[in-house]
Write an enzyme that holds these catalytic residues in place. Structure first.
Site, PDB file in Angstrom:
ATOM      1  N   ASN A  24      28.602  40.923  58.283  1.00  0.00           N
ATOM      2  CA  ASN A  24      29.531  40.433  57.369  1.00  0.00           C
ATOM      3  C   ASN A  24      29.815  38.832  57.898  1.00  0.00           C
ATOM      4  O   ASN A  24      30.418  38.005  57.289  1.00  0.00           O
ATOM      5  CB  ASN A  24      30.929  40.974  57.500  1.00  0.00           C
ATOM      6  CG  ASN A  24      30.970  42.027  56.840  1.00  0.00           C
ATOM      7  OD1 ASN A  24      29.848  42.570  56.145  1.00  0.00           O
ATOM      8  ND2 ASN A  24      32.115  42.899  56.858  1.00  0.00           N
ATOM      9  N   ARG A  66      26.528  42.633  48.060  1.00  0.00           N
ATOM     10  CA  ARG A  66      27.711  41.924  47.333  1.00  0.00           C
ATOM     11  C   ARG A  66      27.208  40.290  47.689  1.00  0.00           C
ATOM     12  O   ARG A  66      27.879  39.671  47.007  1.00  0.00           O
ATOM     13  CB  ARG A  66      29.104  42.292  47.831  1.00  0.00           C
ATOM     14  CG  ARG A  66      29.370  43.697  47.736  1.00  0.00           C
ATOM     15  CD  ARG A  66      30.692  44.022  47.764  1.00  0.00           C
ATOM     16  NE  ARG A  66      31.628  43.283  46.629  1.00  0.00           N
ATOM     17  CZ  ARG A  66      31.502  43.628  45.471  1.00  0.00           C
ATOM     18  NH1 ARG A  66      30.691  44.679  45.091  1.00  0.00           N
ATOM     19  NH2 ARG A  66      32.171  42.988  44.496  1.00  0.00           N
ATOM     20  N   CYS A  75      29.196  48.688  48.879  1.00  0.00           N
ATOM     21  CA  CYS A  75      29.665  50.067  48.932  1.00  0.00           C
ATOM     22  C   CYS A  75      30.446  50.370  47.475  1.00  0.00           C
ATOM     23  O   CYS A  75      31.360  49.472  47.178  1.00  0.00           O
ATOM     24  CB  CYS A  75      30.524  50.489  50.095  1.00  0.00           C
ATOM     25  SG  CYS A  75      29.358  50.556  51.637  1.00  0.00           S
ATOM     26  N   ASP A 102      37.254  49.072  57.057  1.00  0.00           N
ATOM     27  CA  ASP A 102      35.927  49.285  57.452  1.00  0.00           C
ATOM     28  C   ASP A 102      35.914  50.350  58.822  1.00  0.00           C
ATOM     29  O   ASP A 102      35.062  50.901  59.270  1.00  0.00           O
ATOM     30  CB  ASP A 102      34.783  48.338  57.784  1.00  0.00           C
ATOM     31  CG  ASP A 102      34.620  47.400  56.615  1.00  0.00           C
ATOM     32  OD1 ASP A 102      35.403  47.748  55.442  1.00  0.00           O
ATOM     33  OD2 ASP A 102      34.118  46.457  56.729  1.00  0.00           O
ATOM     34  N   VAL A 160      43.265  48.392  51.024  1.00  0.00           N
ATOM     35  CA  VAL A 160      42.504  47.455  50.666  1.00  0.00           C
ATOM     36  C   VAL A 160      41.793  47.871  49.530  1.00  0.00           C
ATOM     37  O   VAL A 160      41.574  46.829  48.496  1.00  0.00           O
ATOM     38  CB  VAL A 160      41.610  47.125  51.981  1.00  0.00           C
ATOM     39  CG1 VAL A 160      40.649  45.874  51.435  1.00  0.00           C
ATOM     40  CG2 VAL A 160      42.594  46.533  53.126  1.00  0.00           C
TER      41      VAL A 160
HETATM   42  C1  LIG Z   1      29.675  41.836  53.080  1.00  0.00           C
HETATM   43  C2  LIG Z   1      31.461  41.926  53.420  1.00  0.00           C
HETATM   44  O1  LIG Z   1      31.691  40.855  54.116  1.00  0.00           O
HETATM   45  N1  LIG Z   1      31.843  42.762  53.214  1.00  0.00           N
HETATM   46  C3  LIG Z   1      33.489  43.028  53.646  1.00  0.00           C
HETATM   47  C4  LIG Z   1      34.229  42.043  52.658  1.00  0.00           C
HETATM   48  O2  LIG Z   1      34.013  42.721  51.252  1.00  0.00           O
HETATM   49  P1  LIG Z   1      34.733  41.798  50.068  1.00  0.00           P
HETATM   50  O3  LIG Z   1      34.667  40.318  50.471  1.00  0.00           O
HETATM   51  O4  LIG Z   1      33.982  42.205  49.022  1.00  0.00           O
HETATM   52  O5  LIG Z   1      36.268  42.203  50.138  1.00  0.00           O
HETATM   53  P2  LIG Z   1      37.507  41.481  49.510  1.00  0.00           P
HETATM   54  O6  LIG Z   1      38.319  41.037  50.642  1.00  0.00           O
HETATM   55  O7  LIG Z   1      37.091  40.587  48.599  1.00  0.00           O
HETATM   56  O8  LIG Z   1      38.179  42.663  48.888  1.00  0.00           O
HETATM   57  C5  LIG Z   1      39.594  42.939  49.146  1.00  0.00           C
HETATM   58  C6  LIG Z   1      40.375  43.670  47.884  1.00  0.00           C
HETATM   59  O9  LIG Z   1      40.570  42.432  46.837  1.00  0.00           O
HETATM   60  C7  LIG Z   1      40.060  42.767  45.547  1.00  0.00           C
HETATM   61  N2  LIG Z   1      39.266  41.636  44.986  1.00  0.00           N
HETATM   62  C8  LIG Z   1      38.546  40.998  45.687  1.00  0.00           C
HETATM   63  C9  LIG Z   1      37.740  39.823  45.117  1.00  0.00           C
HETATM   64  C10 LIG Z   1      38.042  39.529  43.577  1.00  0.00           C
HETATM   65  O10 LIG Z   1      37.606  38.867  42.876  1.00  0.00           O
HETATM   66  N3  LIG Z   1      38.977  40.503  43.026  1.00  0.00           N
HETATM   67  C11 LIG Z   1      39.507  41.448  43.679  1.00  0.00           C
HETATM   68  O11 LIG Z   1      40.548  42.204  43.183  1.00  0.00           O
HETATM   69  C12 LIG Z   1      38.932  43.966  45.924  1.00  0.00           C
HETATM   70  O12 LIG Z   1      38.694  44.866  44.884  1.00  0.00           O
HETATM   71  C13 LIG Z   1      39.671  44.697  47.367  1.00  0.00           C
HETATM   72  O13 LIG Z   1      40.524  45.623  46.779  1.00  0.00           O
HETATM   73  O14 LIG Z   1      35.632  42.313  53.164  1.00  0.00           O
HETATM   74  C14 LIG Z   1      36.121  43.777  53.139  1.00  0.00           C
HETATM   75  C15 LIG Z   1      37.805  43.712  53.541  1.00  0.00           C
HETATM   76  O15 LIG Z   1      37.815  43.388  54.957  1.00  0.00           O
HETATM   77  C16 LIG Z   1      35.431  44.444  54.061  1.00  0.00           C
HETATM   78  O16 LIG Z   1      35.867  46.004  53.689  1.00  0.00           O
HETATM   79  C17 LIG Z   1      33.796  44.351  53.570  1.00  0.00           C
HETATM   80  O17 LIG Z   1      32.959  45.159  54.679  1.00  0.00           O
HETATM   81  C1  LIG Z   2      32.288  47.625  52.475  1.00  0.00           C
HETATM   82  C2  LIG Z   2      31.354  47.193  53.176  1.00  0.00           C
HETATM   83  O1  LIG Z   2      30.567  46.265  52.818  1.00  0.00           O
HETATM   84  P1  LIG Z   2      30.225  45.536  51.500  1.00  0.00           P
HETATM   85  O2  LIG Z   2      31.160  44.577  51.160  1.00  0.00           O
HETATM   86  O3  LIG Z   2      28.763  45.002  51.973  1.00  0.00           O
HETATM   87  O4  LIG Z   2      29.919  46.738  50.669  1.00  0.00           O
HETATM   88  C3  LIG Z   2      31.376  47.574  54.441  1.00  0.00           C
HETATM   89  O5  LIG Z   2      30.616  46.939  55.383  1.00  0.00           O
HETATM   90  O6  LIG Z   2      32.153  48.667  55.205  1.00  0.00           O
END
Ligand SMILES: CC(=O)N[C@H]1[C@@H](OP(=O)(O)OP(=O)(O)OC[C@H]2O[C@@H](n3ccc(=O)[nH]c3=O)[C@H](O)[C@@H]2O)O[C@H](CO)[C@@H](O)[C@@H]1O
Ligand SMILES: C=C(OP(=O)(O)O)C(=O)O
Length: 453
Positions: free
Chosen positions: A38, A111, A135, A325, A347
């Site tokens: 990440n 992503r 995921c 995670d 989350v």
């Molecule tokens: C590649 C990477 O770094 N992945 C991590 C990143 O995922 P990622 O960056 O996708 O996760 P986010 O922190 O953005 O998502 C958190 C929450 O916000 C919501 N959301 C997010 C963006 C948006 O535009 N709208 C919205 O509603 C998502 O659906 C989720 O419910 O942070 C997550 C939370 O620590 C981790 O589980 C993932 O491993």
């Molecule tokens: C949710 C995860 O990753 P990603 O945001 O890349 O799907 C993860 O690392 O557990």
């Protein structure tokens, strides 16, 4: 349209897709953790913002890195192995002349493409971002990203297989408040604001250690970013950035996974490269569960302090809370705790489905898809909360199970290793997204398994 296929990016033949695992043996020995999935993938995207080559060290050999590498190459970045083993040199000097590419890459596998928006808009004035993978653990919308990009002055056009962006007037600083401290949206703002004209204020930012490390990378490149109390980040845009030389933060998610494997199998694992500071919250829960750890400058050794383990109540949260995670491998260990444990997932809205296979193996886990009414909360929760109630200890028996996602998959493998008898675990290839040299590490720890498909 340039197509970068899954096969091209996932050429490493290390993993098969089906494992036969003979459980009941404690995992003992040492594993090394390298750079974080990440962070490393985001630092690689940042190289596109520089005028000169960047060097990233401790890059993990995982599929998400291969995906980002091929996306960068499609955009004209020359990526080569550095002199130090595990390092990459990312040379963006030909990226501008490579011009605009509409990529149809890896839908369903990562992503990270969404983070190309800002760097490509600065470089080329336009971008096409294919639908994202990663995921499948909930809806995972990108509305925060798109709202932020519009505030920077981008024009966003949603298309059937992705989004097309342009910035005919260039990008300017903006005042942005995220509805939730999203990791990806915070990174989107950072990667866009560093070269936008003027100052950007970001409120309700995510402050995960990987974000702080990305800020470190961008500062090395010449960015001016200040982090204020209460999740506020200020970014003063600059006209030019150079390359960086950076050693990636270690993968705290991988470290936590091996820690839970030691707990679940009653083994002892030295995780070389793990550090205390980024794992404080995890370590507190580990200790309460009946786990023990010894911290040195080289890493952390994990084992049980007692058997059976203690039940715990855990709420996943944004940093500095207990990371989402981490909950899947912990839940496997909690099946061996005496009493009732509760894991609230706050989350994502669909991240407890993996537990049904653990029940098939003998666990007693009840999932409440709407959360537990009236349960104690430190702070008010989002409506998407679910809860798992785990009653133990329950012996686990081998079973035929299919990996659903990255962390769920890791959890299944350690459940099979902790179980009596033989399990057949299919679809383990997904684990390559985030765990490097996974089979080698299992072998080094004494796991008894064969790759059968
Ligand atoms: C590649 C990477 O770094 N992945 C991590 C990143 O995922 P990622 O960056 O996708 O996760 P986010 O922190 O953005 O998502 C958190 C929450 O916000 C919501 N959301 C997010 C963006 C948006 O535009 N709208 C919205 O509603 C998502 O659906 C989720 O419910 O942070 C997550 C939370 O620590 C981790 O589980 C993932 O491993
Ligand atoms: C949710 C995860 O990753 P990603 O945001 O890349 O799907 C993860 O690392 O557990």
């Amino acid at each position: 349209m340039t197509s970068v296929t899954e096969a091209e990016s996932a050429a490493t033949p290390e993993l098969g897709d089906v494992l036969e695992i003979r459980g009941g043996r404690p995992l003992r020995g040492q594993v090394d953790v390298k750079g974080a999935k990440n962070l490393a993938t985001k630092a690689m995207v940042a190289s596109l913002l520089g005028e000169t080559p960047s060097i990233l060290r401790d890059v993990p050999e995982i599929r998400d890195v291969e995906v980002v590498r091929s996306l960068l190459e499609v955009h004209g970045v020359r990526v080569t192995e550095g002199e130090e083993p595990g390092s990459l040199v990312l040379d963006p000097t030909a990226a501008k002349s490579a011009g605009f590419e509409e990529i149809d890459a890896h839908a369903g596998s990562s992503r990270i493409p969404i983070l190309f928006c800002g760097p490509l808009l600065h470089l080329l004035g336009q971008a096409f971002i294919p639908d994202l993978g990663g995921c499948r653990i909930g809806d995972r919308p990108i509305d925060f990203h798109l709202d932020a990009l519009r505030k920077f002055g981008a024009i966003v056009d949603k298309q059937p297989n992705g989004i097309r962006l342009s910035a005919p007037e260039g990008l300017h600083g903006a005042s942005i408040e995220l509805p939730y401290p999203s990791v990806g949206a915070t990174e989107q703002v950072l990667l866009t604001a560093v070269r936008a004209k003027g100052v950007t204020e970001l409120k309700n930012a995510a402050i995960e250690p990987e974000i702080m490390d990305l800020i470190g990378v961008l500062q090395k490149m010449g960015a001016i970013i200040s982090y204020e109390p209460n999740r506020v980040i200020f970014i003063e845009g600059v006209a030019e950035l150079k390359g960086y030389d950076h050693r990636s933060l270690f993968d705290r998610n991988e470290a936590a996974s091996w820690a839970c494997a030691a707990l679940a199998t009653d083994g002892e694992i030295f995780v070389k490269g793990a550090r205390q500071y980024e794992m404080l919250t995890f370590l507190n829960v580990y200790r309460k569960t009946g786990g023990a750890f010894d911290i040195t400058d080289e890493g952390i050794t994990f084992r049980r302090a007692k058997t059976p383990l203690n039940p715990v109540m855990v709420e996943t949260d944004v940093h500095p809370g207990f990371m989402t995670d981490w909950q899947q491998p912990l839940i496997v260990a909690l099946t061996q705790a005496e009493g009732v444990s509760i894991v609230h997932e706050t989350v994502y809205e669909n991240r407890l489905g993996f537990t049904s296979a653990l029940n098939q193996m003998g666990a007693d886990i009840v999932v409440h898809p709407e959360g537990l009414a009236g349960a104690y909360r430190r702070v008010a929760r989002r409506p998407l909360e679910q809860a798992a109630v785990i009653t133990g200890p329950t012996p686990l028996q081998g079973a035929d199970i299919v990996v659903p996602d990255l962390r769920g998959g890791y959890a299944y493998v350690i459940a099979a290793l902790a179980a009596k008898g033989t399990s057949r675990v299919s679809n383990v290839g997904i684990i390559r997204r985030g765990y490097e040299k996974f089979f080698d590490k299992l072998t080094a720890l004494g796991a008894d398994f064969d790759v059968v498909g």
